[in-house]
Design a protein around this motif. Sequence first.
Motif: not given
Length: 317
Positions: A89-93, A96, A126-127, A129-130, A136
């Motif tokens: 999920w790109p907006n989660l750290t 999270e 970090r989120r 998406r980064s 990942r």
Amino acid sequence: MATAAIRTVGLTKHFGKVIALDGLDLEVSPGEIFGFLGPNGAGKSTTIKLLLGLLRPTRGEAWLSGISVSDVERAHASVGYVPGDVSLWPNLTGAEILALLGNLSGNVDSRLRDELIERLDVDPSRRARSYSKGNRQKIALVAAFMTRPDILLLDEPTVGLDPLMEAEFQALAREAAAAGQTVFLSSHLLDEVEDVCGRVAILRDGVLVEVAALAELRRLTATVLEASLDGPVPRLDDLDGILGVEPMDGGVRVTVTGAPGNVLTRLGTAGITRLQSHAPTLEQIFLTYYETSAPQRDAVAAAHGASAPRPVGGDQP
């Protein structure tokens, strides 16, 4: 007799006219690190998706710890999974995401989770998406191991990891097996499988062509002879059991099945000054199960820092 951690009988999957997996019969014991080998497209990921219930088989059955995979909730109650291509999920750290996945399983060892984060050197603040592909992958590995599942289904788990992190993953796999967990490692990275697996299966075009202990595969397949010679290399390709002949500086490397006496006799006519004999690497074993062209063999060998054996009688199509 202990219940198999993973068992399949006649497991088959067709996609229209394409046969992705054909009659897979496989049994993996508890506490085993089992290598599942094959090039891309051989059917490895299809097998794992069938075990996870993400695909339904055309025919055949599969069980995890004695529970049919058709009973998804029960069969996967203690399974960890890492895909080869991780999407988050790109907006989660990272933290999270681990909390979310941990809540779904309900059985997180928080001390182990924190240890895994440190050992795999990933920043959970970090989120997603980064994150790079490797980071990942690290989050997925933490999520899979942190619940101490009975079975770990790992599909190309080290894609994107640097060599240091690959070594750390191998240590984690060994520790999991020592604790009684089953590690099912699907990979095309032969050196990785060779370092950690006791048994391996080789899949070709959806068909299981071999399953054996690594030591047994080596014994059954070939012996590699490296000879330094006084004279020119004699002809060897007319002898029985020759799999490959590769020139060396001042000599020759010969891959042979069965007793090597006839090869040694022939080499002796050229004056052997130095002789070494060793078991083939997993890469050399793997290549004997596939009809490959010389460029393909060279590409595979170069990727693993070795030389590919040359088949006698010309390239295969």
